[in-house]
Design a protein around this motif. Structure first.
Motif, mmCIF file in Angstrom:
data_model
loop_
_atom_site.group_PDB
_atom_site.id
_atom_site.type_symbol
_atom_site.label_atom_id
_atom_site.label_comp_id
_atom_site.label_asym_id
_atom_site.label_seq_id
_atom_site.Cartn_x
_atom_site.Cartn_y
_atom_site.Cartn_z
ATOM 1 N N ASN A 71 0.837 -1.197 0.000
ATOM 2 C CA ASN A 71 0.000 0.000 0.000
ATOM 3 C C ASN A 71 0.873 1.248 0.000
ATOM 4 O O ASN A 71 1.720 1.405 0.878
ATOM 5 N N PRO A 72 0.712 2.159 -0.959
ATOM 6 C CA PRO A 72 1.543 3.364 -0.971
ATOM 7 C C PRO A 72 1.440 4.198 0.295
ATOM 8 O O PRO A 72 2.379 4.935 0.622
ATOM 9 N N TRP A 73 0.331 4.107 1.011
ATOM 10 C CA TRP A 73 0.171 4.885 2.235
ATOM 11 C C TRP A 73 0.965 4.309 3.399
ATOM 12 O O TRP A 73 1.276 5.027 4.344
ATOM 13 N N ASN A 74 1.280 3.039 3.332
ATOM 14 C CA ASN A 74 2.151 2.375 4.311
ATOM 15 C C ASN A 74 2.587 1.060 3.675
ATOM 16 O O ASN A 74 1.818 0.100 3.670
ATOM 17 N N LEU A 89 1.757 -2.528 4.656
ATOM 18 C CA LEU A 89 0.371 -2.986 4.647
ATOM 19 C C LEU A 89 -0.084 -3.339 3.238
ATOM 20 O O LEU A 89 0.512 -2.922 2.244
ATOM 21 N N THR A 90 -1.192 -4.070 3.162
ATOM 22 C CA THR A 90 -1.785 -4.426 1.875
ATOM 23 C C THR A 90 -2.658 -3.284 1.345
ATOM 24 O O THR A 90 -3.231 -2.524 2.134
ATOM 25 N N PRO A 91 -2.786 -3.158 0.030
ATOM 26 C CA PRO A 91 -3.803 -2.271 -0.526
ATOM 27 C C PRO A 91 -5.153 -2.966 -0.663
ATOM 28 O O PRO A 91 -6.092 -2.395 -1.218
ATOM 29 N N GLY A 92 -5.255 -4.210 -0.179
ATOM 30 C CA GLY A 92 -6.469 -4.987 -0.370
ATOM 31 C C GLY A 92 -6.413 -5.740 -1.691
ATOM 32 O O GLY A 92 -5.366 -5.847 -2.336
ATOM 33 N N GLY A 93 -7.544 -6.295 -2.071
ATOM 34 C CA GLY A 93 -7.582 -7.086 -3.294
ATOM 35 C C GLY A 93 -9.022 -7.323 -3.729
ATOM 36 O O GLY A 93 -9.954 -7.004 -3.004
ATOM 37 N N ALA A 107 -12.501 -3.113 7.877
ATOM 38 C CA ALA A 107 -11.195 -3.008 8.527
ATOM 39 C C ALA A 107 -10.282 -2.097 7.736
ATOM 40 O O ALA A 107 -10.427 -1.945 6.515
ATOM 41 N N LEU A 108 -9.327 -1.482 8.432
ATOM 42 C CA LEU A 108 -8.244 -0.764 7.784
ATOM 43 C C LEU A 108 -7.262 -1.781 7.196
ATOM 44 O O LEU A 108 -7.314 -2.971 7.514
ATOM 45 N N PRO A 109 -6.362 -1.345 6.316
ATOM 46 C CA PRO A 109 -5.395 -2.285 5.746
ATOM 47 C C PRO A 109 -4.570 -3.000 6.819
ATOM 48 O O PRO A 109 -4.276 -2.446 7.880
ATOM 49 N N TRP A 110 -4.173 -4.226 6.514
ATOM 50 C CA TRP A 110 -3.438 -5.091 7.426
ATOM 51 C C TRP A 110 -2.102 -5.468 6.779
ATOM 52 O O TRP A 110 -1.850 -5.101 5.617
ATOM 53 N N ALA A 112 -8.250 8.045 8.531
ATOM 54 C CA ALA A 112 -8.024 7.713 9.935
ATOM 55 C C ALA A 112 -6.991 8.666 10.528
ATOM 56 O O ALA A 112 -6.219 9.297 9.797
ATOM 57 N N PRO A 113 -6.933 8.796 11.857
ATOM 58 C CA PRO A 113 -5.903 9.639 12.473
ATOM 59 C C PRO A 113 -4.488 9.272 12.042
ATOM 60 O O PRO A 113 -3.606 10.128 11.984
ATOM 61 N N SER A 114 -4.267 8.013 11.701
ATOM 62 C CA SER A 114 -2.956 7.578 11.223
ATOM 63 C C SER A 114 -2.648 8.068 9.817
ATOM 64 O O SER A 114 -1.509 7.952 9.351
ATOM 65 N N GLY A 115 -3.653 8.593 9.122
ATOM 66 C CA GLY A 115 -3.495 8.996 7.739
ATOM 67 C C GLY A 115 -3.939 7.955 6.745
ATOM 68 O O GLY A 115 -4.042 8.244 5.547
ATOM 69 N N LEU A 116 -4.222 6.721 7.199
ATOM 70 C CA LEU A 116 -4.687 5.688 6.280
ATOM 71 C C LEU A 116 -6.051 6.061 5.711
ATOM 72 O O LEU A 116 -6.937 6.509 6.446
ATOM 73 N N PRO A 117 -6.238 5.883 4.410
ATOM 74 C CA PRO A 117 -7.525 6.241 3.802
ATOM 75 C C PRO A 117 -8.670 5.368 4.301
ATOM 76 O O PRO A 117 -8.479 4.220 4.716
ATOM 77 N N ILE A 118 -9.869 5.934 4.224
ATOM 78 C CA ILE A 118 -11.123 5.236 4.511
ATOM 79 C C ILE A 118 -12.088 5.592 3.381
ATOM 80 O O ILE A 118 -12.075 6.727 2.871
ATOM 81 N N GLY A 119 -12.928 4.641 3.001
ATOM 82 C CA GLY A 119 -13.912 4.913 1.966
ATOM 83 C C GLY A 119 -15.288 4.439 2.363
ATOM 84 O O GLY A 119 -15.441 3.555 3.213
#
Length: 477
Positions: free
Chosen positions: A158-161, A164-168, A392-395, A437-444
């Motif tokens: 994931n470019p944001w971290n 972590l995964t960007p999902g799939g 969930a947020l990315p893991w 999120a406060p961490s900066g991770l995106p939410i949609g």
């Protein structure tokens, strides 16, 4: 709504500036002569060279083909004869969509050596529009998992971290767009595989109505008509522009002829929105629940009627349909093609599919028909459905799924509970970025409409972006 956390302005390295422009901004500069498609491509290629080794988003790059396409586009713009408003714009293609001359491994050793001779129709339409096809983006094996990793190419990050995964399964596609490795991507969504990854990376992603983006000349369909090709973009203008390229009907896909032509209203009007913050007792991360509630309030502030009510389906019901369909589809594919999946989970899925009686598949097909009738009736009372896009947020990138959400143990699909109902019901759905999120991770969040309402969803995206802009949020790569 509270503003997103402040971030410093992104300053790309010299030579990469054009890679951060939207597709429509690029086209505007091509038209004015301020920038050429060749210059834009070189900026994107420089960024791919610098960032892709870290992210592993693009697993097959066609530099020679892309440069040839960019040169041809530049000549058309100079002559004033572009093939479309997106002529010369770079785009990547998910590795379960065939592109002539490029590998299509589908994330599996079973297709390791598959080299298609034809573009799948949406790719052919992008090529006919003059778009510059960069290459293929990474997927999980057979695109049947909610993260992006496989034994051929490894995990996408994931470019944001990048831990972590960007999902799939459109993880490579969203990672590419989020990192500026091209402004647009083609993805597929069979159970949320565009919408959830888009939510994990701060992007827009549309799962169209079956037939809205006609399909032919592609890989075998192993999820009935649940899986659709759709656009992934950073801005609503870009998403609409790409959808217009993809959407004309085609006689080879009868579902496309049953839909009216795509129409995106200038304003969406007041919509009656059914808000589903959770599904039964299934957990949602508190930060996602809070951001989604804030977004619901934002839609009310825009003049829409937003009311919370009981969900018209259960997670258990959708999984009882999706399970047999995916198991039988995978078992059928392997019987036709030969070979075995590398992923243990998919080996078990194929074994379960081989053990299914034919009556189980017919039972699932009958349940799909009933499910679709129920939602057709529901949209007499409501215009749209609003949910979180993911629970969930990315893991961690190498992990199949989060083992727990909000402190509650969940199975491998616990993060994915909100999306597959739209695929089963044959409905369009779009993921929209909301406050991170406060961490900066995106939410949609996800908006789902009645069959054929793709244009309405696009209009809602345009309205939401105007009220709550997100396009200047970039990961600090």
């Amino acid at each position: 709504m509270s503003p997103p956390p402040a971030r410093p302005a992104l300053s790309p390295p010299a030579g990469e500036e054009a890679a951060l422009l939207s597709a429509t901004a690029l086209a505007g500069r091509f038209a004015s002569g301020a920038l050429s498609p060749e210059m834009a491509l070189e900026a994107v290629l420089a960024r791919i060279a610098r960032l892709n080794p870290r992210l592993n988003a693009i697993i097959a790059l066609d530099e020679a083909g892309a440069r040839a396409a960019a040169r041809a586009s530049a000549a058309r713009w100079r002559a004033g004869t572009p093939l479309s408003p997106l002529d010369g714009v770079p785009i990547s293609v998910k590795d379960n969509i065939t592109v002539a001359g490029l590998p299509c491994a589908w994330g599996s050793p079973v297709f390791r050596d598959f080299a298609p001779e034809r573009d799948e129709l949406p790719v052919a339409r992008c090529r006919a529009a003059g778009m510059v096809i960069l290459g293929k983006t990474n997927v999980p094996e057979f695109t049947l998992q909610g993260y992006t990793d496989n034994t051929l190419f490894g995990p996408t990050r994931n470019p944001w971290n990048p831990a972590l995964t960007p999902g799939g399964s459109s993880g490579g596609a969203v990672a590419a767009v989020a990192a500026g490795l091209g402004p647009l991507a083609l993805g597929t969504d069979g159970g949320g595989s565009i919408r959830r990854p888009a939510s994990h990376t701060g992007l827009l992603g549309l799962k169209p109505t079956p037939g809205r983006v006609p399909r032919c000349d592609g890989l075998p369909a192993i999820l009935l008509d649940f899986e659709q090709i759709g656009p992934i973009a950073r801005t609503s203008a870009d998403l609409v522009a790409l959808l217009r390229v993809l959407a004309p009907e085609d006689a080879r896909d009868p579902a496309s002829r049953a839909l009216p032509p795509l129409a995106v209203p200038a304003v969406p009007g007041r919509q009656r929105i059914l808000y589903l913050p959770r599904l039964g007792a299934h957990p949602v991360e508190p930060v996602i629940a809070a951001a989604t509630a804030e977004a619901a309030a934002g839609f009310r502030a825009l003049g829409h009627l937003v009311e919370e009510a009981e969900a018209p389906f259960t997670v258990e019901e959708t999984m009882a349909i999706f399970g047999p369909v995916s198991q039988a589809g995978l078992a059928w594919l392997l019987a036709e093609r030969g070979g075995a999946p590398a992923a243990p989970m998919l080996q078990q899925m194929a074994e379960a599919g081989r053990a299914l009686p034919a009556t189980a598949l017919f039972g699932a097909v009958d349940a799909v028909a009933g499910f679709r009738r129920r939602f057709a009736a529901l949209f007499g009372a409501w215009d749209l459905i609003l949910t979180p896009a993911a629970a969930a947020l990315p893991w961690p990138a190498e992990q199949i799924a989060p083992p727990s959400i909000a402190g509650q143990a969940v199975g491998p699909r616990g993060h994915a509970i909100f999306t597959n109902f739209a695929n089963i019901a044959g409905l369009p759905g779009i993921a929209l970025p909301i406050a991170p999120a406060p961490s900066g991770l995106p939410i949609g969040v996800q908006l789902v409409g009645p069959a054929g309402a793709d244009g309405l969803l696009c209009a809602m995206a345009v309205q939401w972006e105007a009220a709550e802009p997100w396009a200047e949020r970039w990961p600090e790569l």
